[in-house]
Motif scaffolding. Structure first.
Motif, PDB file in Angstrom:
ATOM      1  N   GLY A  40       0.932  -1.405  -0.044  1.00  0.00           N
ATOM      2  CA  GLY A  40       0.194  -0.253  -0.106  1.00  0.00           C
ATOM      3  C   GLY A  40       0.505   1.486   0.118  1.00  0.00           C
ATOM      4  N   GLY A  41       1.641   1.498  -0.011  1.00  0.00           N
ATOM      5  CA  GLY A  41       2.948   2.428  -0.118  1.00  0.00           C
ATOM      6  C   GLY A  41       3.498   2.519   1.251  1.00  0.00           C
ATOM      7  N   THR A  42       4.410   3.831   0.833  1.00  0.00           N
ATOM      8  CA  THR A  42       4.827   4.670   2.557  1.00  0.00           C
ATOM      9  C   THR A  42       3.844   5.018   3.697  1.00  0.00           C
ATOM     10  OG1 THR A  42       5.864   6.019   1.701  1.00  0.00           O
ATOM     11  CG2 THR A  42       6.942   4.580   1.924  1.00  0.00           C
ATOM     12  N   MET A  43       3.877   4.855   4.834  1.00  0.00           N
ATOM     13  CA  MET A  43       3.295   5.423   6.207  1.00  0.00           C
ATOM     14  C   MET A  43       4.220   6.478   6.323  1.00  0.00           C
ATOM     15  SD  MET A  43       1.231   2.541   7.154  1.00  0.00           S
ATOM     16  CE  MET A  43       1.849   1.476   7.350  1.00  0.00           C
ATOM     17  N   PRO A  44       3.794   8.265   6.920  1.00  0.00           N
ATOM     18  CA  PRO A  44       4.194   8.627   7.808  1.00  0.00           C
ATOM     19  C   PRO A  44       3.947   8.171   9.631  1.00  0.00           C
ATOM     20  CG  PRO A  44       2.605   9.529   7.458  1.00  0.00           C
ATOM     21  CD  PRO A  44       2.667   8.873   6.303  1.00  0.00           C
ATOM     22  N   ARG A  45       4.952   8.116  10.495  1.00  0.00           N
ATOM     23  CA  ARG A  45       4.805   7.575  11.274  1.00  0.00           C
ATOM     24  C   ARG A  45       3.922   8.095  12.644  1.00  0.00           C
ATOM     25  NH1 ARG A  45       8.877   6.522  15.555  1.00  0.00           N
ATOM     26  NH2 ARG A  45       8.098   6.717  18.348  1.00  0.00           N
ATOM     27  N   SER A  46       2.811   8.445  11.825  1.00  0.00           N
ATOM     28  CA  SER A  46       1.379   9.135  12.791  1.00  0.00           C
ATOM     29  C   SER A  46       0.579   7.478  12.345  1.00  0.00           C
ATOM     30  CB  SER A  46       0.808  10.266  12.421  1.00  0.00           C
ATOM     31  OG  SER A  46       0.694  10.647  11.538  1.00  0.00           O
ATOM     32  N   VAL A  47       0.853   8.073  10.562  1.00  0.00           N
ATOM     33  CA  VAL A  47       0.181   6.919   9.785  1.00  0.00           C
ATOM     34  C   VAL A  47       0.064   5.174  10.834  1.00  0.00           C
ATOM     35  CG1 VAL A  47      -0.519   5.569   7.696  1.00  0.00           C
ATOM     36  CG2 VAL A  47      -0.712   7.961   7.864  1.00  0.00           C
ATOM     37  N   ALA A  48       1.161   5.043  10.474  1.00  0.00           N
ATOM     38  CA  ALA A  48       2.443   3.761  11.247  1.00  0.00           C
ATOM     39  C   ALA A  48       1.577   3.362  12.413  1.00  0.00           C
ATOM     40  CB  ALA A  48       3.897   3.436  11.044  1.00  0.00           C
ATOM     41  N   TRP A  49       1.689   4.754  13.306  1.00  0.00           N
ATOM     42  CA  TRP A  49       0.781   4.117  14.591  1.00  0.00           C
ATOM     43  C   TRP A  49      -0.821   3.542  14.397  1.00  0.00           C
ATOM     44  CZ3 TRP A  49      -3.552   6.165  17.518  1.00  0.00           C
ATOM     45  CH2 TRP A  49      -3.810   5.181  18.350  1.00  0.00           C
ATOM     46  N   ARG A  50      -0.630   4.715  13.585  1.00  0.00           N
ATOM     47  CA  ARG A  50      -2.925   3.425  13.733  1.00  0.00           C
ATOM     48  C   ARG A  50      -2.424   1.671  12.869  1.00  0.00           C
ATOM     49  NH1 ARG A  50      -2.580   8.608  12.610  1.00  0.00           N
ATOM     50  NH2 ARG A  50      -4.001  10.453  13.374  1.00  0.00           N
ATOM     51  N   SER A  51      -1.231   1.768  12.316  1.00  0.00           N
ATOM     52  CA  SER A  51      -1.613   0.448  11.694  1.00  0.00           C
ATOM     53  C   SER A  51      -0.937  -0.093  12.509  1.00  0.00           C
ATOM     54  CB  SER A  51      -0.777   0.083  10.512  1.00  0.00           C
ATOM     55  OG  SER A  51       0.225  -0.725   9.591  1.00  0.00           O
ATOM     56  N   LEU A  52       0.101   0.498  13.845  1.00  0.00           N
ATOM     57  CA  LEU A  52       0.470  -0.545  14.714  1.00  0.00           C
ATOM     58  C   LEU A  52      -1.172  -1.296  15.046  1.00  0.00           C
ATOM     59  CD1 LEU A  52       2.315  -2.363  16.028  1.00  0.00           C
ATOM     60  CD2 LEU A  52       2.463   0.275  17.142  1.00  0.00           C
ATOM     61  N   ALA A  53      -2.053  -0.168  15.740  1.00  0.00           N
ATOM     62  CA  ALA A  53      -2.925   0.047  16.768  1.00  0.00           C
ATOM     63  C   ALA A  53      -3.811  -1.125  15.267  1.00  0.00           C
ATOM     64  CB  ALA A  53      -3.751   1.347  16.643  1.00  0.00           C
ATOM     65  N   THR A  54      -4.429  -0.980  14.505  1.00  0.00           N
ATOM     66  CA  THR A  54      -5.047  -2.320  14.105  1.00  0.00           C
ATOM     67  C   THR A  54      -4.544  -3.440  14.583  1.00  0.00           C
ATOM     68  OG1 THR A  54      -5.345  -0.660  12.194  1.00  0.00           O
ATOM     69  CG2 THR A  54      -5.880  -2.445  11.711  1.00  0.00           C
ATOM     70  N   VAL A  55      -3.460  -3.864  14.009  1.00  0.00           N
ATOM     71  CA  VAL A  55      -2.810  -4.393  14.341  1.00  0.00           C
ATOM     72  C   VAL A  55      -2.938  -5.699  15.998  1.00  0.00           C
ATOM     73  CG1 VAL A  55      -0.677  -6.191  13.862  1.00  0.00           C
ATOM     74  CG2 VAL A  55      -0.892  -4.844  12.235  1.00  0.00           C
ATOM     75  N   VAL A  56      -2.747  -4.773  16.633  1.00  0.00           N
ATOM     76  CA  VAL A  56      -3.122  -4.872  18.003  1.00  0.00           C
ATOM     77  C   VAL A  56      -4.775  -5.169  18.437  1.00  0.00           C
ATOM     78  CG1 VAL A  56      -2.706  -3.858  20.131  1.00  0.00           C
ATOM     79  CG2 VAL A  56      -0.976  -3.767  19.149  1.00  0.00           C
ATOM     80  N   GLY A  57      -5.256  -4.867  17.898  1.00  0.00           N
ATOM     81  CA  GLY A  57      -7.024  -4.317  18.118  1.00  0.00           C
ATOM     82  C   GLY A  57      -7.503  -5.533  16.941  1.00  0.00           C
ATOM     83  N   ALA A  58      -6.232  -6.335  16.483  1.00  0.00           N
ATOM     84  CA  ALA A  58      -7.513  -7.665  15.555  1.00  0.00           C
ATOM     85  C   ALA A  58      -6.772  -8.617  16.690  1.00  0.00           C
ATOM     86  CB  ALA A  58      -6.310  -7.894  14.226  1.00  0.00           C
ATOM     87  N   TRP A  59      -5.670  -8.779  17.492  1.00  0.00           N
ATOM     88  CA  TRP A  59      -5.454  -9.880  19.151  1.00  0.00           C
ATOM     89  C   TRP A  59      -6.643  -9.725  19.196  1.00  0.00           C
ATOM     90  CZ3 TRP A  59      -2.513 -13.673  18.707  1.00  0.00           C
ATOM     91  CH2 TRP A  59      -1.282 -13.757  17.428  1.00  0.00           C
ATOM     92  N   HIS A  60      -6.809  -8.681  19.968  1.00  0.00           N
ATOM     93  CA  HIS A  60      -7.804  -8.416  21.095  1.00  0.00           C
ATOM     94  C   HIS A  60      -9.487  -8.479  20.222  1.00  0.00           C
ATOM     95  CE1 HIS A  60      -6.210  -6.415  24.415  1.00  0.00           C
ATOM     96  NE2 HIS A  60      -5.632  -5.949  23.616  1.00  0.00           N
ATOM     97  N   MET A  61      -9.704  -8.373  18.822  1.00  0.00           N
ATOM     98  CA  MET A  61     -10.910  -9.383  19.216  1.00  0.00           C
ATOM     99  C   MET A  61     -10.807 -10.639  17.946  1.00  0.00           C
ATOM    100  SD  MET A  61     -11.961  -5.468  16.226  1.00  0.00           S
ATOM    101  CE  MET A  61     -13.122  -6.371  15.312  1.00  0.00           C
ATOM    102  N   GLN A  62      -9.988 -10.721  17.232  1.00  0.00           N
ATOM    103  CA  GLN A  62      -9.821 -12.154  17.013  1.00  0.00           C
ATOM    104  C   GLN A  62      -9.280 -13.138  17.467  1.00  0.00           C
ATOM    105  OE1 GLN A  62      -8.810 -10.132  12.627  1.00  0.00           O
ATOM    106  NE2 GLN A  62     -10.880 -10.928  11.963  1.00  0.00           N
ATOM    107  N   ARG A  63      -8.041 -12.914  18.884  1.00  0.00           N
ATOM    108  CA  ARG A  63      -7.631 -13.174  19.220  1.00  0.00           C
ATOM    109  C   ARG A  63      -6.194 -13.910  18.218  1.00  0.00           C
ATOM    110  NH1 ARG A  63      -8.370 -13.505  23.648  1.00  0.00           N
ATOM    111  NH2 ARG A  63      -6.560 -15.959  23.891  1.00  0.00           N
ATOM    112  N   PHE A  64      -5.762 -13.828  17.064  1.00  0.00           N
ATOM    113  CA  PHE A  64      -5.108 -13.351  16.200  1.00  0.00           C
ATOM    114  C   PHE A  64      -4.714 -12.241  15.243  1.00  0.00           C
ATOM    115  CE2 PHE A  64      -8.814 -14.371  13.463  1.00  0.00           C
ATOM    116  CZ  PHE A  64      -8.287 -14.073  12.547  1.00  0.00           C
ATOM    117  N   GLY A  65      -3.477 -12.233  14.583  1.00  0.00           N
ATOM    118  CA  GLY A  65      -3.156 -11.666  14.386  1.00  0.00           C
ATOM    119  C   GLY A  65      -1.574 -11.692  13.891  1.00  0.00           C
TER     120      GLY A  65
END
Length: 182
Positions: A40-65
């Motif tokens: 999807g292309g490069t991300m500035p740090r603020s968007v990378a933070w959101r992306s990291l939060a999405t991955v962490v959230g997947a672990w909470h929601m689905q028990r995998f990520g």
């Protein structure tokens, strides 16, 4: 036990769910044009933070990520590898993305193999796919090393809406038979 206590190990690698302290490594990776070409292309740090939060959230929601992957010998952050199945995705995926300075070391198939073993042991998935851009020959080679083959063509949901991908993968039974023979 919390999913965040989970760790997988291979001969050379340690895999664990991401943590807040991984942001610097993730943001550096996310800013690398070559590494992010098919993600999807490069991300500035603020968007990378959101992306990291999405991955962490997947672990909470689905028990995998995605797992974050580290070299055992150095502790260096290698990349992210693991199960992924967001809303609208073309199937239950195990994907990979490795830092450019670790390309060619065999880390992607090593970590993906450990992840696929874990997925099939812990989840009722009947198939694992790998969504791969048609010109991403490196990821096709990793998929082939895992015993996966081209299953079909597919498209991704927003924010990649309409992006055509090759869907590589294999059935649970194929993976289990292949691993039993190893």
């Amino acid at each position: 036990m919390s999913v965040f206590d989970l760790q997988l190990e291979t001969d050379r690698l340690l895999l664990r769910p991401p943590r807040a302290e991984d942001l610097d490594a993730w943001a550096d990776f996310s800013a690398d044009e070559a590494a992010m070409r098919h993600l999807g292309g490069t991300m500035p740090r603020s968007v990378a933070w959101r992306s990291l939060a999405t991955v962490v959230g997947a672990w909470h929601m689905q028990r995998f990520g995605f797992f974050f992957v580290f070299e055992k010998s150095t502790g260096a952050w290698v990349g992210r590898v693991g199960p992924w199945h967001p809303e609208g995705w073309p199937g239950t995926e195990v994907g990979w993305a490795i830092r450019r300075d670790h390309w060619g070391k065999g880390y992607a198939p090593e970590a993906a193999r450990a992840t696929m073993d874990w997925v099939f042991a812990q989840h009722p998935w009947q198939e694992v796919i790998h969504t791969i851009a048609p010109d991403n020959h490196g990821s096709k080679a990793v998929a082939a090393k895992l015993g996966s083959g081209l299953l079909r063509m597919g498209t991704l949901p927003a924010p990649y809406a309409g992006q055509v991908v090759e869907v590589w993968g294999q059935a649970r039974a194929q993976w289990l038979a292949q691993e039993a023979a190893r």
